[in-house]
Design a protein around this motif. Sequence first.
Motif, PDB file in Angstrom:
ATOM      1  N   HIS A  76       8.191  15.951   7.322  1.00 27.85           N
ATOM      2  CA  HIS A  76       7.848  15.616   5.899  1.00 27.85           C
ATOM      3  C   HIS A  76       8.434  14.832   4.947  1.00 27.85           C
ATOM      4  CE1 HIS A  76       4.863  18.605   7.392  1.00 27.85           C
ATOM      5  NE2 HIS A  76       5.753  19.379   7.717  1.00 27.85           N
ATOM      6  N   GLY A  77       9.090  13.948   5.429  1.00 32.58           N
ATOM      7  CA  GLY A  77       9.810  12.904   4.780  1.00 32.58           C
ATOM      8  C   GLY A  77       9.396  11.685   4.456  1.00 32.58           C
ATOM      9  N   LEU A  78      10.050  10.686   3.959  1.00 33.06           N
ATOM     10  CA  LEU A  78       9.395   9.347   3.352  1.00 33.06           C
ATOM     11  C   LEU A  78       9.470   8.162   4.488  1.00 33.06           C
ATOM     12  CD1 LEU A  78      10.163   9.340  -0.409  1.00 33.06           C
ATOM     13  CD2 LEU A  78       7.825   9.977   0.670  1.00 33.06           C
ATOM     14  N   THR A  79       8.726   7.261   4.631  1.00 30.77           N
ATOM     15  CA  THR A  79       9.001   6.111   5.529  1.00 30.77           C
ATOM     16  C   THR A  79       8.283   4.954   5.089  1.00 30.77           C
ATOM     17  OG1 THR A  79       8.853   5.475   7.737  1.00 30.77           O
ATOM     18  CG2 THR A  79       6.802   6.702   6.816  1.00 30.77           C
ATOM     19  N   LYS A 122      -3.366  -2.966  16.949  1.00 30.34           N
ATOM     20  CA  LYS A 122      -4.317  -2.491  16.510  1.00 30.34           C
ATOM     21  C   LYS A 122      -4.682  -0.906  16.682  1.00 30.34           C
ATOM     22  CE  LYS A 122      -7.638  -6.211  16.778  1.00 30.34           C
ATOM     23  NZ  LYS A 122      -8.781  -6.879  17.891  1.00 30.34           N
ATOM     24  N   GLU A 123      -3.875  -0.159  17.671  1.00 31.35           N
ATOM     25  CA  GLU A 123      -3.916   0.977  18.081  1.00 31.35           C
ATOM     26  C   GLU A 123      -3.007   2.036  16.955  1.00 31.35           C
ATOM     27  OE1 GLU A 123      -0.813  -0.452  21.046  1.00 31.35           O
ATOM     28  OE2 GLU A 123      -2.485  -1.200  20.317  1.00 31.35           O
ATOM     29  N   HIS A 124      -2.256   1.251  16.102  1.00 33.71           N
ATOM     30  CA  HIS A 124      -1.495   2.034  15.245  1.00 33.71           C
ATOM     31  C   HIS A 124      -2.249   2.161  13.797  1.00 33.71           C
ATOM     32  CE1 HIS A 124       2.724   1.315  17.329  1.00 33.71           C
ATOM     33  NE2 HIS A 124       1.868   2.051  17.957  1.00 33.71           N
ATOM     34  N   LYS A 125      -3.397   2.145  13.566  1.00 35.16           N
ATOM     35  CA  LYS A 125      -4.329   2.197  12.505  1.00 35.16           C
ATOM     36  C   LYS A 125      -4.098   3.809  11.896  1.00 35.16           C
ATOM     37  CE  LYS A 125      -6.885   0.778   9.151  1.00 35.16           C
ATOM     38  NZ  LYS A 125      -6.236  -0.040   8.207  1.00 35.16           N
ATOM     39  N   LYS A 126      -4.339   4.552  12.800  1.00 35.65           N
ATOM     40  CA  LYS A 126      -3.859   6.022  12.311  1.00 35.65           C
ATOM     41  C   LYS A 126      -2.533   6.310  11.764  1.00 35.65           C
ATOM     42  CE  LYS A 126      -4.538  10.707  13.359  1.00 35.65           C
ATOM     43  NZ  LYS A 126      -3.240  11.353  13.526  1.00 35.65           N
ATOM     44  N   LEU A 127      -1.484   5.710  12.657  1.00 34.62           N
ATOM     45  CA  LEU A 127      -0.119   5.778  12.086  1.00 34.62           C
ATOM     46  C   LEU A 127       0.310   4.919  10.797  1.00 34.62           C
ATOM     47  CD1 LEU A 127       2.751   6.728  12.703  1.00 34.62           C
ATOM     48  CD2 LEU A 127       2.973   4.406  14.025  1.00 34.62           C
ATOM     49  N   GLU A 128      -0.426   3.759  10.609  1.00 33.21           N
ATOM     50  CA  GLU A 128      -0.494   3.171   9.484  1.00 33.21           C
ATOM     51  C   GLU A 128      -0.818   3.814   8.216  1.00 33.21           C
ATOM     52  OE1 GLU A 128      -1.251  -1.379   7.666  1.00 33.21           O
ATOM     53  OE2 GLU A 128      -2.769  -0.394   9.068  1.00 33.21           O
ATOM     54  N   GLU A 129      -1.883   4.638   8.444  1.00 32.06           N
ATOM     55  CA  GLU A 129      -2.498   5.376   7.399  1.00 32.06           C
ATOM     56  C   GLU A 129      -1.270   6.448   7.115  1.00 32.06           C
ATOM     57  OE1 GLU A 129      -4.985   4.389   5.349  1.00 32.06           O
ATOM     58  OE2 GLU A 129      -5.046   2.788   6.670  1.00 32.06           O
ATOM     59  N   GLU A 130      -1.140   6.981   7.977  1.00 30.43           N
ATOM     60  CA  GLU A 130      -0.027   8.175   7.875  1.00 30.43           C
ATOM     61  C   GLU A 130       1.127   7.915   7.020  1.00 30.43           C
ATOM     62  OE1 GLU A 130       0.477   9.968  11.617  1.00 30.43           O
ATOM     63  OE2 GLU A 130      -1.449  10.980  11.595  1.00 30.43           O
ATOM     64  N   VAL A 131       1.717   6.729   7.221  1.00 30.13           N
ATOM     65  CA  VAL A 131       2.913   5.871   6.524  1.00 30.13           C
ATOM     66  C   VAL A 131       2.634   5.790   5.317  1.00 30.13           C
ATOM     67  CG1 VAL A 131       4.310   3.810   6.689  1.00 30.13           C
ATOM     68  CG2 VAL A 131       3.945   4.945   8.767  1.00 30.13           C
ATOM     69  N   VAL A 132       1.381   5.289   4.759  1.00 25.93           N
ATOM     70  CA  VAL A 132       0.835   4.993   3.624  1.00 25.93           C
ATOM     71  C   VAL A 132       0.969   6.398   2.597  1.00 25.93           C
ATOM     72  CG1 VAL A 132      -0.969   4.118   2.116  1.00 25.93           C
ATOM     73  CG2 VAL A 132      -0.264   2.880   3.965  1.00 25.93           C
ATOM     74  N   ALA A 133       0.282   7.245   3.493  1.00 28.96           N
ATOM     75  CA  ALA A 133       0.244   8.745   2.643  1.00 28.96           C
ATOM     76  C   ALA A 133       1.769   9.211   2.706  1.00 28.96           C
ATOM     77  CB  ALA A 133      -0.473   9.563   3.696  1.00 28.96           C
ATOM     78  N   ASN A 134       2.712   8.776   3.446  1.00 29.80           N
ATOM     79  CA  ASN A 134       4.101   9.558   3.145  1.00 29.80           C
ATOM     80  C   ASN A 134       5.311   8.330   3.056  1.00 29.80           C
ATOM     81  OD1 ASN A 134       3.867  12.226   4.778  1.00 29.80           O
ATOM     82  ND2 ASN A 134       2.439  11.128   5.733  1.00 29.80           N
ATOM     83  N   ARG A 153       0.909  -1.217  -0.047  1.00 31.61           N
ATOM     84  CA  ARG A 153      -0.127   0.148  -0.058  1.00 31.61           C
ATOM     85  C   ARG A 153       0.803   1.124  -0.073  1.00 31.61           C
ATOM     86  NH1 ARG A 153      -3.208   0.697   4.581  1.00 31.61           N
ATOM     87  NH2 ARG A 153      -4.545   2.102   3.450  1.00 31.61           N
ATOM     88  N   GLY A 154       0.653   2.008  -0.938  1.00 30.90           N
ATOM     89  CA  GLY A 154       1.420   3.367  -0.990  1.00 30.90           C
ATOM     90  C   GLY A 154       2.358   3.208  -2.118  1.00 30.90           C
ATOM     91  N   ASP A 155       3.390   4.344  -1.946  1.00 32.12           N
ATOM     92  CA  ASP A 155       4.180   4.649  -3.149  1.00 32.12           C
ATOM     93  C   ASP A 155       5.461   4.047  -2.914  1.00 32.12           C
ATOM     94  OD1 ASP A 155       5.921   5.354  -5.424  1.00 32.12           O
ATOM     95  OD2 ASP A 155       5.231   7.489  -5.229  1.00 32.12           O
ATOM     96  N   LEU A 156       5.874   2.772  -3.021  1.00 35.03           N
ATOM     97  CA  LEU A 156       7.059   2.101  -2.635  1.00 35.03           C
ATOM     98  C   LEU A 156       8.204   2.813  -3.413  1.00 35.03           C
ATOM     99  CD1 LEU A 156       8.704   0.148  -0.836  1.00 35.03           C
ATOM    100  CD2 LEU A 156       8.156  -1.644  -2.679  1.00 35.03           C
ATOM    101  N   LYS A 157       7.845   2.811  -4.814  1.00 34.20           N
ATOM    102  CA  LYS A 157       9.133   2.963  -5.739  1.00 34.20           C
ATOM    103  C   LYS A 157       9.624   4.497  -5.362  1.00 34.20           C
ATOM    104  CE  LYS A 157       9.864   3.477 -10.653  1.00 34.20           C
ATOM    105  NZ  LYS A 157       9.022   3.472 -12.040  1.00 34.20           N
ATOM    106  N   SER A 158       8.867   5.234  -5.034  1.00 31.12           N
ATOM    107  CA  SER A 158       9.494   6.651  -4.564  1.00 31.12           C
ATOM    108  C   SER A 158      10.014   6.685  -3.190  1.00 31.12           C
ATOM    109  CB  SER A 158       8.280   7.894  -4.623  1.00 31.12           C
ATOM    110  OG  SER A 158       7.787   7.844  -5.932  1.00 31.12           O
ATOM    111  N   ALA A 159       9.698   5.814  -2.336  1.00 29.64           N
ATOM    112  CA  ALA A 159      10.384   5.740  -1.069  1.00 29.64           C
ATOM    113  C   ALA A 159      11.646   5.018  -1.242  1.00 29.64           C
ATOM    114  CB  ALA A 159       9.371   4.765  -0.153  1.00 29.64           C
ATOM    115  N   CYS A 160      11.735   4.072  -2.051  1.00 27.41           N
ATOM    116  CA  CYS A 160      13.147   3.310  -2.367  1.00 27.41           C
ATOM    117  C   CYS A 160      13.824   4.098  -3.268  1.00 27.41           C
ATOM    118  CB  CYS A 160      12.562   2.033  -2.891  1.00 27.41           C
ATOM    119  SG  CYS A 160      11.935   0.625  -1.612  1.00 27.41           S
ATOM    120  N   HIS A 161      13.446   5.086  -3.881  1.00 26.86           N
ATOM    121  CA  HIS A 161      14.230   5.774  -4.664  1.00 26.86           C
ATOM    122  C   HIS A 161      15.501   6.506  -3.895  1.00 26.86           C
ATOM    123  CE1 HIS A 161      15.485   7.626  -8.595  1.00 26.86           C
ATOM    124  NE2 HIS A 161      15.379   8.806  -8.142  1.00 26.86           N
ATOM    125  N   ARG A 162      15.019   6.681  -2.723  1.00 27.92           N
ATOM    126  CA  ARG A 162      15.961   7.520  -1.870  1.00 27.92           C
ATOM    127  C   ARG A 162      16.768   6.620  -1.029  1.00 27.92           C
ATOM    128  NH1 ARG A 162      12.600  12.298   0.988  1.00 27.92           N
ATOM    129  NH2 ARG A 162      12.052  13.420  -0.646  1.00 27.92           N
TER     130      ARG A 162
END
Length: 204
Positions: A95-98, A112-124, A33-42
Motif C-alpha cells: 500500500h505504498g507509492l510507486t 501490452k500485458e502490463h495494462k492492469k499493472l499500469e493502472e494499479e501504478v497510476v492508482a498508487n 498520469r496519476g499523482d506525481l507530486k505526492s509520489a515525489c514528496h517522499r
Amino acid sequence: LEALGARVITLEDEEYPGLLREIHDPPIALYIRGDLKSACHRPCLAIVGSRRSSTYGINAAHSLARDLASQGLTIVSGLARGIDAAAHRGAIDAHGLTIAVVGTGLETTYPKEHKKLEEEVVANGACLSEFPLGTPPLPQNFPYRNRVLSGLCLGVLIVEAAEHSGSLITARMAYEQGREVFAVPGNITSQTSFGPNYLIKDGA
C-alpha cells in the motif's frame, strides 16, 4: 491527454520534480498520469533489473520494494517484464507509492500485458513519460529514459543484470548524477548476476 486522464508539466512548473531538475539534461516536458507530486514528496528509490529474471531476482525485488515502500519510500521502475514489474507489485502490495517511467507515449502500454499493472501504478502513484503521445516503443527510447528513472531518485538498486543490460546504463547514469548505487549480489554461475556483482566490486 484529457481523454487519457493525463496532463503535461514543463521545467517551469512548480510541480516538476526537484531532483530531476538537477540533472544536466532534464526533460523539458513530462506527460503524467496519476499523482506525481505526492509520489515525489517522499524519498524515491529506483529498483531495476533484467527482463529475463530468475525466481530469486523476482522475490528479491518484490520483497525489497515491499519493505522499503512500507517504510515510506516511493519505488520507481520502468514497467518492464521481470524485475521492474516485481518492484512495482511489491510497492503496491505494501500500500505504498510507486512511479513507472515509460519509454513510449502514455497511450501505449509496453509490454501490452502490463495494462492492469499500469493502472494499479497510476492508482498508487504515477506513470510518466518524456515522450509525446504517439511515440512507439522504439529500442533507442529505453536507454534514453533511464536518465529520468535515476534522475528522479536518491539512489538506484540493481537486481539482476546481464553484462550489456539497460540496468547497467541506469547505474552508470546514477553515478554520473551523483546518486547512490546499490546492488543485490547474485549466483556466480548466472549470467544476470554479472551486473550486480560487478557493481558491488566497483563500490556499489
